[in-house]
Design an enzyme around this catalytic site. Structure first.
Site, PDB file in Angstrom:
ATOM      1  N   ASP A   2      13.962 -32.100 -30.577  1.00 24.23           N
ATOM      2  CA  ASP A   2      13.329 -31.061 -29.315  1.00 24.23           C
ATOM      3  C   ASP A   2      12.079 -30.678 -29.912  1.00 24.23           C
ATOM      4  O   ASP A   2      11.786 -30.038 -30.878  1.00 24.23           O
ATOM      5  CB  ASP A   2      14.226 -29.885 -29.230  1.00 24.23           C
ATOM      6  CG  ASP A   2      13.819 -29.061 -28.062  1.00 24.23           C
ATOM      7  OD1 ASP A   2      13.515 -29.701 -27.047  1.00 24.23           O
ATOM      8  OD2 ASP A   2      14.324 -27.881 -27.927  1.00 24.23           O
ATOM      9  N   HIS A   3      10.825 -30.752 -29.153  1.00 20.32           N
ATOM     10  CA  HIS A   3       9.571 -30.363 -29.371  1.00 20.32           C
ATOM     11  C   HIS A   3       9.079 -30.775 -30.882  1.00 20.32           C
ATOM     12  O   HIS A   3       8.497 -29.936 -31.610  1.00 20.32           O
ATOM     13  CB  HIS A   3       9.355 -28.899 -29.177  1.00 20.32           C
ATOM     14  CG  HIS A   3       9.727 -28.465 -27.753  1.00 20.32           C
ATOM     15  ND1 HIS A   3       8.674 -28.485 -26.874  1.00 20.32           N
ATOM     16  CD2 HIS A   3      10.838 -27.858 -27.261  1.00 20.32           C
ATOM     17  CE1 HIS A   3       9.166 -28.002 -25.698  1.00 20.32           C
ATOM     18  NE2 HIS A   3      10.432 -27.764 -25.945  1.00 20.32           N
TER      19      HIS A   3
ATOM     20  N   GLY B 152      13.369 -19.317 -22.932  1.00 16.15           N
ATOM     21  CA  GLY B 152      13.994 -17.780 -23.190  1.00 16.15           C
ATOM     22  C   GLY B 152      14.398 -17.351 -22.124  1.00 16.15           C
ATOM     23  O   GLY B 152      14.344 -17.883 -20.780  1.00 16.15           O
TER      24      GLY B 152
ATOM     25  N   GLY C   1      13.546 -25.092 -20.632  1.00 16.95           N
ATOM     26  CA  GLY C   1      13.659 -23.740 -20.333  1.00 16.95           C
ATOM     27  C   GLY C   1      14.875 -23.379 -19.296  1.00 16.95           C
ATOM     28  O   GLY C   1      14.724 -22.542 -18.328  1.00 16.95           O
TER      29      GLY C   1
ATOM     30  N   VAL D 103      18.905 -26.529 -22.360  1.00 19.10           N
ATOM     31  CA  VAL D 103      19.640 -25.153 -22.322  1.00 19.10           C
ATOM     32  C   VAL D 103      19.849 -24.992 -23.802  1.00 19.10           C
ATOM     33  O   VAL D 103      20.379 -25.620 -24.631  1.00 19.10           O
ATOM     34  CB  VAL D 103      21.065 -25.428 -21.787  1.00 19.10           C
ATOM     35  CG1 VAL D 103      21.742 -23.847 -21.649  1.00 19.10           C
ATOM     36  CG2 VAL D 103      20.876 -25.497 -20.321  1.00 19.10           C
TER      37      VAL D 103
END
Ligand code: 13P
Length: 287
Positions: free
Chosen positions: A84-85, A178, A208, A230
């Protein structure tokens, strides 16, 4: 066996539902998510941020743990293990470690550099049999040290990145990592629809996922979002259930201090929220 996420997401686009990416932090997280996916007969993507990878001592540990768990738990639904990222270096580490999917997040780079690096990583990941996600615009807020301003993606830039052969694309549309602030403007469906019109059947990714109202999730799916991430919501559920257990003094009763008991309510709470999300996203019985 771990699989790339391409096929499960193409099926989701065709069937107009979304597959959840749930981020993992440890063994309990992973086990709860895998068990729920199996129980719901749903495909699933396990997301690992670079921070979570480091926490678990490195990507090799994560890949070994997840592969072994899939086997030992008898999981038969499609499972993708996804960075992720990811940074440029992180992508190469995960390819080597045995992940089945990566995300290269070049959204903070000038677009030409994002294009050049994404292009290279598309070639490498496809040669190694992995799927790859790229990002344009940025996701607001902070995700494990990755901070974004929350710019809406330029549809023309999305098209340029899509044309490089990425398997799915995260386009910022006002979504935030968040909790969402009180004054949040909501998702920008106009930008999403414009991007979709340019990129065709390419699965789009909504980061998000925590706290987005159900009607917005459904509209986003109807406009081509096929993967929803999530993370925070699982953390909040785990935290609330753990707090309840301790506040009730259960850790002080008998062997309530045993970590397998102490962490059990949190692990069950993760199962509950993952099941709710799979239901909302429409991925139940789509394995
Ligand atoms: P949330 O933490 O807001 O659920 O976002 C998760 C995410 O987008 C991971 O990339």
């Amino acid at each position: 066996m771990l699989v790339p996420a391409t096929q499960m997401l193409q099926k989701a686009v065709e069937g107009r539902y979304a597959v959840g990416q749930f981020n993992i932090n440890n063994l309990e997280w992973t086990r709860s998510i895998l068990a729920t996916a199996q129980d719901c007969n749903s495909p699933v993507i396990l997301g690992v941020s670079e921070g979570a990878g480091k926490y678990m001592t490195g990507f090799k540990t994560v890949a070994a743990m997840v592969s072994a768990m899939v086997e030992e738990m008898g999981i038969t639904v499609p499972v993708a293990l996804h960075l992720d990222h990811g940074s440029y270096e992180g992508c190469y580490q995960c390819i080597k470690a045995g992940f089945s999917s990566i995300m290269f997040d070049g959204s903070h780079l000038p677009i030409e550099e994002n294009i050049a690096k994404t292009k290279e990583l598309v070639q490498v990941s496809h040669a190694m049999g992995l799927s790859i996600e790229a990002e344009v615009g940025s996701i607001g807020g902070e995700e494990d040290g990755v901070v974004g301003a929350g710019e809406i993606a330029d549809p023309a830039e999305c098209k340029k990145i899509a044309d490089l052969g990425v398997d799915f694309l995260a386009a910022g549309i006002g979504n935030i990592h968040g909790k969402y602030p009180e004054n949040w403007a909501g998702l920008n469906f106009e930008a999403l629809a414009k991007t979709k019109a340019l990129v065709g059947p390419l699965p789009l990714v909504l980061h998000g996922g925590t706290g987005i109202p159900e009607d917005m999730i459904k509209t986003a799916i109807s406009l081509g979002v096929a993967k929803i991430n999530v993370n925070t919501e699982c953390q909040l559920y785990f935290q609330a259930a753990t707090r309840k257990y301790i506040e009730a003094g259960k850790d002080l009763q008998g062997k309530g201090f045993d970590p397998r008991k102490l962490l059990a309510p949190g692990a069950e709470a993760i199962k509950k929220i993952v099941r709710e999300k799979m239901k909302l996203f429409g991925s139940i019985d789509k394995a």
